[in-house]
Design a protein around this motif. Structure first.
Motif, PDB file in Angstrom:
ATOM      1  N   TRP A   4      31.123  33.627  34.629  1.00  0.00           N
ATOM      2  CA  TRP A   4      32.397  34.302  34.374  1.00  0.00           C
ATOM      3  C   TRP A   4      33.003  34.890  35.640  1.00  0.00           C
ATOM      4  O   TRP A   4      34.208  35.160  35.696  1.00  0.00           O
ATOM      5  CB  TRP A   4      32.192  35.422  33.356  1.00  0.00           C
ATOM      6  N   THR A   5      32.191  35.112  36.664  1.00  0.00           N
ATOM      7  CA  THR A   5      32.656  35.758  37.883  1.00  0.00           C
ATOM      8  C   THR A   5      33.877  35.062  38.475  1.00  0.00           C
ATOM      9  O   THR A   5      34.744  35.712  39.075  1.00  0.00           O
ATOM     10  CB  THR A   5      31.508  35.788  38.916  1.00  0.00           C
ATOM     11  N   LYS A   6      33.994  33.739  38.279  1.00  0.00           N
ATOM     12  CA  LYS A   6      35.123  32.994  38.854  1.00  0.00           C
ATOM     13  C   LYS A   6      36.467  33.543  38.390  1.00  0.00           C
ATOM     14  O   LYS A   6      37.455  33.462  39.120  1.00  0.00           O
ATOM     15  CB  LYS A   6      35.032  31.519  38.464  1.00  0.00           C
ATOM     16  N   GLY A   7      36.522  34.067  37.184  1.00  0.00           N
ATOM     17  CA  GLY A   7      37.795  34.538  36.648  1.00  0.00           C
ATOM     18  C   GLY A   7      38.024  36.019  36.776  1.00  0.00           C
ATOM     19  O   GLY A   7      38.989  36.541  36.205  1.00  0.00           O
ATOM     20  N   LYS A   8      37.177  36.720  37.527  1.00  0.00           N
ATOM     21  CA  LYS A   8      37.199  38.178  37.485  1.00  0.00           C
ATOM     22  C   LYS A   8      37.481  38.873  38.811  1.00  0.00           C
ATOM     23  O   LYS A   8      37.686  40.085  38.821  1.00  0.00           O
ATOM     24  CB  LYS A   8      35.839  38.669  36.958  1.00  0.00           C
ATOM     25  N   GLY A   9      37.493  38.144  39.924  1.00  0.00           N
ATOM     26  CA  GLY A   9      37.534  38.812  41.214  1.00  0.00           C
ATOM     27  C   GLY A   9      38.716  38.514  42.091  1.00  0.00           C
ATOM     28  O   GLY A   9      38.702  38.858  43.278  1.00  0.00           O
ATOM     29  N   SER A  10      39.779  37.898  41.546  1.00  0.00           N
ATOM     30  CA  SER A  10      40.949  37.610  42.368  1.00  0.00           C
ATOM     31  C   SER A  10      41.559  38.906  42.888  1.00  0.00           C
ATOM     32  O   SER A  10      41.388  39.974  42.279  1.00  0.00           O
ATOM     33  CB  SER A  10      41.986  36.839  41.552  1.00  0.00           C
ATOM     34  N   PRO A  11      42.282  38.859  44.002  1.00  0.00           N
ATOM     35  CA  PRO A  11      42.891  40.080  44.539  1.00  0.00           C
ATOM     36  C   PRO A  11      43.722  40.815  43.489  1.00  0.00           C
ATOM     37  O   PRO A  11      44.480  40.190  42.744  1.00  0.00           O
ATOM     38  CB  PRO A  11      43.771  39.551  45.684  1.00  0.00           C
ATOM     39  N   THR A  12      43.528  42.115  43.418  1.00  0.00           N
ATOM     40  CA  THR A  12      44.204  43.066  42.507  1.00  0.00           C
ATOM     41  C   THR A  12      43.666  43.025  41.089  1.00  0.00           C
ATOM     42  O   THR A  12      44.231  43.671  40.205  1.00  0.00           O
ATOM     43  CB  THR A  12      45.741  42.868  42.456  1.00  0.00           C
ATOM     44  N   PHE A  13      42.570  42.332  40.820  1.00  0.00           N
ATOM     45  CA  PHE A  13      42.039  42.212  39.460  1.00  0.00           C
ATOM     46  C   PHE A  13      41.171  43.400  39.045  1.00  0.00           C
ATOM     47  O   PHE A  13      40.532  43.343  37.991  1.00  0.00           O
ATOM     48  CB  PHE A  13      41.234  40.912  39.315  1.00  0.00           C
ATOM     49  N   GLY A  14      41.182  44.501  39.838  1.00  0.00           N
ATOM     50  CA  GLY A  14      40.352  45.650  39.477  1.00  0.00           C
ATOM     51  C   GLY A  14      41.017  46.995  39.671  1.00  0.00           C
ATOM     52  O   GLY A  14      40.484  47.845  40.406  1.00  0.00           O
ATOM     53  N   PRO A  15      42.150  47.270  39.023  1.00  0.00           N
ATOM     54  CA  PRO A  15      42.719  48.622  39.118  1.00  0.00           C
ATOM     55  C   PRO A  15      41.757  49.678  38.569  1.00  0.00           C
ATOM     56  O   PRO A  15      41.214  49.522  37.464  1.00  0.00           O
ATOM     57  CB  PRO A  15      43.986  48.530  38.251  1.00  0.00           C
ATOM     58  N   LEU A  16      41.551  50.758  39.325  1.00  0.00           N
ATOM     59  CA  LEU A  16      40.665  51.855  38.925  1.00  0.00           C
ATOM     60  C   LEU A  16      41.410  53.175  39.070  1.00  0.00           C
ATOM     61  O   LEU A  16      42.036  53.443  40.096  1.00  0.00           O
ATOM     62  CB  LEU A  16      39.405  51.897  39.795  1.00  0.00           C
ATOM     63  N   GLY A  17      41.300  54.038  38.068  1.00  0.00           N
ATOM     64  CA  GLY A  17      41.914  55.367  38.150  1.00  0.00           C
ATOM     65  C   GLY A  17      42.876  55.589  37.000  1.00  0.00           C
ATOM     66  O   GLY A  17      42.859  54.845  36.027  1.00  0.00           O
ATOM     67  N   PRO A  18      43.688  56.629  37.081  1.00  0.00           N
ATOM     68  CA  PRO A  18      44.049  57.394  38.273  1.00  0.00           C
ATOM     69  C   PRO A  18      43.010  58.406  38.734  1.00  0.00           C
ATOM     70  O   PRO A  18      42.986  58.762  39.917  1.00  0.00           O
ATOM     71  CB  PRO A  18      45.319  58.114  37.837  1.00  0.00           C
ATOM     72  N   TRP A  19      42.191  58.873  37.820  1.00  0.00           N
ATOM     73  CA  TRP A  19      41.249  59.932  38.155  1.00  0.00           C
ATOM     74  C   TRP A  19      39.830  59.438  37.968  1.00  0.00           C
ATOM     75  O   TRP A  19      39.539  58.598  37.120  1.00  0.00           O
ATOM     76  CB  TRP A  19      41.411  61.149  37.225  1.00  0.00           C
ATOM     77  N   LEU A  20      38.925  60.022  38.730  1.00  0.00           N
ATOM     78  CA  LEU A  20      37.508  60.000  38.412  1.00  0.00           C
ATOM     79  C   LEU A  20      37.223  61.347  37.746  1.00  0.00           C
ATOM     80  O   LEU A  20      37.322  62.393  38.396  1.00  0.00           O
ATOM     81  CB  LEU A  20      36.656  59.823  39.668  1.00  0.00           C
ATOM     82  N   VAL A  21      36.922  61.333  36.466  1.00  0.00           N
ATOM     83  CA  VAL A  21      36.645  62.563  35.718  1.00  0.00           C
ATOM     84  C   VAL A  21      35.137  62.762  35.686  1.00  0.00           C
ATOM     85  O   VAL A  21      34.394  61.867  35.261  1.00  0.00           O
ATOM     86  CB  VAL A  21      37.219  62.494  34.288  1.00  0.00           C
TER      87      VAL A  21
END
Length: 279
Positions: free
Chosen positions: A168-185
């Motif tokens: 599955w990794t082939k479909g998961k790591g393209s640039p911008t495919f991992g937005p994180l946030g806005p906060w770390l709670v």
């Protein structure tokens, strides 16, 4: 506490929200002796007079809420109702795959559709941020290794993931495919048992679920992953998605340039992204 990284991409500084919701600049306030995301690091921040720290302008870009991510691990089919939507059996053990750390972006940055892609999809997820290194962690000790939680959009290209062979990794790591946030709670402020989760596309709510339908809960996942790799401070485990992904809709629906996604998990904040074509 709600920790934020802010500023231009690649030049983010550490910040924290005060009790009034004002973003404060932490970059000059920490003495640097505590390991990043450790309990000692959090204690340093908690001891500060936040009102005395510089306020950050409201229009400042918010970056990914964590830096130095070595492992970006995702859990597949971890919601019973999503497994049913996908027509797949509930797994006997957690399904693990990698997302490239290079795909991490801020919560409101554009999501780039890969060239020629016709099946770029969305997934609102609860992400776990590791705060203390560990291997072979006992489930009873797992939460001691967690710094906190954040919202993740596990953006996925379904053709690459499911039709191109291999993992599955082939479909998961393209640039911008991992937005994180806005906060770390921080973990002391989050009960992951029943957090409402939503995702809308162009104002249409497509995902409306809860962490209550997770098959494998957070302590089990942290322990399980640590038996296959060393978890280090800053590592991220994103824990699966509820129903309503584009692949599961009838008819199927995928992202097009100009589509706007809004993601929210109760207590963890809101993300807003626009899908754009890759230049």
């Amino acid at each position: 506490m709600k920790l934020i990284r802010f500023g231009p991409a690649g030049q983010e500084k550490q910040g924290v929200l005060d009790d009034a919701g004002t973003l404060r600049d932490l970059s000059g306030a920490l003495d640097g002796t505590a390991a990043y995301l450790s309990d000692a690091y959090m204690a340093q921040i908690a001891a500060l007079d936040l009102a005395a720290l510089p306020a950050v302008p409201a229009d400042t870009r918010v970056g990914a809420c964590v830096t130095g991510v070595g492992n970006f691990i995702a859990i597949g089919l971890n919601y019973a109702d999503h497994a049913a939507e996908a027509g797949m059996d509930i797994p006997a053990e957690p399904i693990l795959f990698n997302k490239a750390p290079s795909c991490i972006v801020g919560p409101n940055d554009d999501v780039r559709i890969p060239p020629g892609s016709e099946k770029t999809d969305w997934e609102v997820e609860l992400a776990v941020v590791i705060g203390k290194t560990g291997s072979y962690i006992a489930e009873a000790d797992a939460m001691d290794h967690v710094a906190g939680f954040c919202v993740c959009n596990d953006v996925s290209e379904r053709e690459y993931q499911l039709e191109r062979g291999g993992t599955w990794t082939k479909g998961k790591g393209s640039p911008t495919f991992g937005p994180l946030g806005p906060w770390l709670v921080t973990r002391d402020e989050v009960d992951t048992a029943d957090l409402a989760m939503t995702l809308s596309v162009n104002g249409d709510t497509v995902q409306n679920g809860s962490t209550s339908t997770m098959i494998f809960k957070v302590p089990h996942l942290v322990s399980y992953v640590s038996h296959f790799m060393e978890l280090q401070a800053g590592d991220v485990i994103t824990t699966g998605t509820p129903p309503g992904v584009g692949m599961g809709l009838k008819p199927q629906r995928y992202l097009k340039p100009g589509d706007e996604m809004v993601l929210e998990i109760a207590g963890l904040g809101v993300q807003r992204q626009t899908a754009v074509a890759t230049p």
